[in-house]
Design a protein around this motif. Structure first.
Motif, PDB file in Angstrom:
ATOM      1  N   ARG A  18      -7.524   8.319  -3.259  1.00  0.00           N
ATOM      2  CA  ARG A  18      -6.426   9.132  -3.808  1.00  0.00           C
ATOM      3  C   ARG A  18      -6.677   9.437  -5.283  1.00  0.00           C
ATOM      4  O   ARG A  18      -6.404  10.540  -5.755  1.00  0.00           O
ATOM      5  CB  ARG A  18      -5.092   8.405  -3.630  1.00  0.00           C
TER       6      ARG A  18
ATOM      7  N   THR B 142       2.088   1.865  -3.458  1.00  0.00           N
ATOM      8  CA  THR B 142       1.034   2.404  -4.316  1.00  0.00           C
ATOM      9  C   THR B 142       0.799   3.884  -4.027  1.00  0.00           C
ATOM     10  O   THR B 142       0.666   4.698  -4.953  1.00  0.00           O
ATOM     11  CB  THR B 142      -0.280   1.626  -4.096  1.00  0.00           C
ATOM     12  N   LEU B 143       0.772   4.240  -2.759  1.00  0.00           N
ATOM     13  CA  LEU B 143       0.542   5.640  -2.394  1.00  0.00           C
ATOM     14  C   LEU B 143       1.696   6.531  -2.841  1.00  0.00           C
ATOM     15  O   LEU B 143       1.489   7.708  -3.155  1.00  0.00           O
ATOM     16  CB  LEU B 143       0.327   5.758  -0.878  1.00  0.00           C
TER      17      LEU B 143
ATOM     18  N   MET C 258       0.828  -1.197   0.000  1.00  0.00           N
ATOM     19  CA  MET C 258       0.000   0.000   0.000  1.00  0.00           C
ATOM     20  C   MET C 258       0.863   1.248   0.000  1.00  0.00           C
ATOM     21  O   MET C 258       0.568   2.234  -0.701  1.00  0.00           O
ATOM     22  CB  MET C 258      -0.905  -0.004   1.245  1.00  0.00           C
TER      23      MET C 258
ATOM     24  N   SER D 213      -6.966  -1.034   1.775  1.00  0.00           N
ATOM     25  CA  SER D 213      -5.954  -0.600   0.824  1.00  0.00           C
ATOM     26  C   SER D 213      -6.605  -0.117  -0.466  1.00  0.00           C
ATOM     27  O   SER D 213      -6.248   0.933  -1.018  1.00  0.00           O
ATOM     28  CB  SER D 213      -4.990  -1.757   0.530  1.00  0.00           C
ATOM     29  N   ASP D 214      -7.592  -0.878  -0.941  1.00  0.00           N
ATOM     30  CA  ASP D 214      -8.299  -0.499  -2.161  1.00  0.00           C
ATOM     31  C   ASP D 214      -9.068   0.802  -1.969  1.00  0.00           C
ATOM     32  O   ASP D 214      -9.084   1.666  -2.849  1.00  0.00           O
ATOM     33  CB  ASP D 214      -9.245  -1.617  -2.571  1.00  0.00           C
TER      34      ASP D 214
ATOM     35  N   PHE E  48       0.891   7.607  -6.322  1.00  0.00           N
ATOM     36  CA  PHE E  48      -0.069   8.708  -6.341  1.00  0.00           C
ATOM     37  C   PHE E  48       0.604  10.021  -5.935  1.00  0.00           C
ATOM     38  O   PHE E  48       0.284  11.083  -6.474  1.00  0.00           O
ATOM     39  CB  PHE E  48      -1.237   8.410  -5.401  1.00  0.00           C
TER      40      PHE E  48
ATOM     41  N   SER F 154      -6.713   3.723  -2.146  1.00  0.00           N
ATOM     42  CA  SER F 154      -6.273   3.962  -3.527  1.00  0.00           C
ATOM     43  C   SER F 154      -7.366   4.677  -4.320  1.00  0.00           C
ATOM     44  O   SER F 154      -7.087   5.630  -5.073  1.00  0.00           O
ATOM     45  CB  SER F 154      -5.932   2.637  -4.213  1.00  0.00           C
ATOM     46  N   ARG F 155      -8.599   4.239  -4.164  1.00  0.00           N
ATOM     47  CA  ARG F 155      -9.697   4.885  -4.879  1.00  0.00           C
ATOM     48  C   ARG F 155      -9.882   6.331  -4.425  1.00  0.00           C
ATOM     49  O   ARG F 155     -10.168   7.219  -5.234  1.00  0.00           O
ATOM     50  CB  ARG F 155     -10.992   4.081  -4.675  1.00  0.00           C
TER      51      ARG F 155
END
Length: 205
Positions: A140, A75-76, A72, A133-134, A79, A137-138
């Motif tokens: 962001r 992934t962040l 996570m 986590s999902d 972003f 992400s959504r």
């Protein structure tokens, strides 16, 4: 009964040891699955005793929770790069598809993602972590699309949510396609993926 983790005098060394265990565990999970990989095998791969591992992780579940958290954070950070890039946001996101296709069709790494999703179907705590986590992400992505440079500021929340779900499904689904079709043409995918994602990033006429 879960073991208790210890406090460590040298935080940098402790973090290095934690990373060492996470890398070893990830490799074991990819090879034998979550339930097939025991702490003995993880400790052997990590080059330390099982007792030593329990100084850093209270259980095998705690290890996979940390792997999810690490993923996570990665992934962040992507972003964050999108947010800090001063260029046209749509162009930045489209350009990022090359890397996204490579990451989501890398079966060596994505085998672990499949294993975590599989465990999430049986383990409510793991499922919750994956869902959190999902969700982040959504959120962001939503902030990008409706922010100061966002192309969808005038769109409804329902429409934006739907667009994000479709984009995430298209990119996340590449893992399934690569699993079923090992000869997937990455460059060919981008020919179709770029205009499809661009359509979802721009207001409908």
């Amino acid at each position: 009964m879960k073991a208790k983790t210890k406090r460590h005098a040298d935080p940098e060394l402790a973090q290095a040891r934690r990373n060492q265990v996470l890398c070893a565990a990830a490799e074991c999970f990819k090879r034998k699955g979550y339930h097939g990989a025991g702490m003995a095998e993880i400790s052997k791969m990590a080059g330390m005793s099982a007792g030593h591992i329990y100084n850093y992780f209270a259980s095998k579940d705690a290890i996979i929770e940390s792997i999810i958290q690490r993923d996570m954070e990665e992934t962040l950070s992507l972003f964050q790069e999108f947010e800090e890039n001063p260029g046209d946001l749509v162009t930045i996101l489209i350009d990022g598809l090359d890397d996204a296709v490579v990451r989501h069709t890398d079966m060596d790494n994505k085998a672990l993602s499949l294993e975590m999703l599989s465990e999430g179907a049986r383990n409510e705590k793991i499922a919750t972590l994956l869902q959190q986590s999902d969700t982040e992400s959504r959120e962001r992505m939503r902030n990008l699309l409706v922010g100061e440079r966002g192309p969808l500021k005038a769109s409804s929340e329902r429409e934006i949510n739907a667009r994000i779900e479709i984009m995430f499904a298209m990119i996340g689904g590449l893992l399934l396609r690569k699993t079923l079709n090992p000869n997937l043409d990455k460059e060919g995918l981008l020919i179709a993926l770029r205009p499809a994602i661009k359509t979802l990033l721009l207001p409908f006429e």
